[in-house]
Write an enzyme that holds these catalytic residues in place. Structure first.
Site, PDB file in Angstrom:
ATOM      1  CG  ASP A   9       4.985   0.822  -8.293  1.00  0.00           C
ATOM      2  OD1 ASP A   9       4.138   0.808  -9.210  1.00  0.00           O
ATOM      3  OD2 ASP A   9       4.693   0.681  -7.092  1.00  0.00           O
ATOM      4  CG  ASP A  11      -0.577   3.930  -7.115  1.00  0.00           C
ATOM      5  OD1 ASP A  11      -1.064   4.946  -6.604  1.00  0.00           O
ATOM      6  OD2 ASP A  11      -0.729   3.625  -8.310  1.00  0.00           O
TER       7      ASP A  11
END
Length: 218
Positions: A9, A11
């Site tokens: 991922d 953020d």
């Protein structure tokens, strides 16, 4: 399992942007007399796509702007905040270098846009570690659906069950688990609920702490 790919991922996991997103949504609401707590952001918006969040905020708070105006506002505020520099999360550089040294394919599976994601990775000097990219804008359903993780695995020519996924948010853990991947959770703004953490192979405080976890898989 034989590890074929490591999928990240962006953020709140690789880069410290979740707090930036929270401030941007606060900026959006402030002129209309509304506020968003850190806890509310973490519970309702962390790990979700920008479109989901803008649409949900406009509806929830009855903000008098269109979704497109919301996108323009967020883009302008992101330029402001990112000009102040957004740092890598602790241990991110160490883990990426460790994976690259061992020849593991590294991919991104993000709710961000391509331009923003590449910009953040280049800004922090880690773009070169990534061989493949997948974005929620390219699939039918964003996290917590598994679509973006499955797309990342496909682009790595890897079997989902032979991938390790790194996530910080509840939606991300659910998505990676639904994709059939081994999940390592590194909580950020909000620790996922216990029943969600139970889906993870490991929960660690930083990405550097994930190195021995992955080493045991290799």
């Amino acid at each position: 399992m034989a590890l074929e790919a490591a999928i990240f991922d962006l953020d709140g996991l690789l880069v410290n942007t979740e707090v930036v997103s929270w401030h941007i949504y606060q900026d959006m609401l402030s002129p209309y007399g509304h506020d968003m707590t850190r806890e509310e952001y973490a519970q309702l918006y962390s790990g979700r796509t920008e479109r989901h969040n803008i649409e949900a905020i406009i509806e929830r708070y009855e903000v008098p702007m269109s979704v497109e105006e919301g996108f323009e506002f967020v883009a302008e505020r992101e330029r402001h905040y990112h000009a102040l520099d957004v740092d890598l999360m602790p241990g991110a550089r160490d883990l990426l270098a460790w994976l690259t040294e061992r020849g593991v394919a590294v991919a991104l599976a993000s709710a961000s846009t391509e331009e923003r994601a590449i910009g953040l990775l280049e800004q922090n000097g880690v773009r070169g570690h990534f061989s493949h990219f997948a974005y929620s804008t390219e699939v039918a359903h964003g996290k917590p659906a598994p679509d973006v993780f499955l797309l990342a695995a496909k682009r790595c020519e890897a079997h989902p069950e032979s991938c390790v996924a790194f996530e910080d948010s509840e939606a991300g853990v659910l998505a990676a688990h639904a994709a059939g991947m081994t999940v390592v959770c590194v909580p950020d703004m909000r620790r996922p609920a216990p029943e969600v953490l139970d889906l993870a192979h490991a929960v660690v405080p930083t990405l550097a702490d994930a190195i021995p976890v992955v080493e045991a898989i290799l």
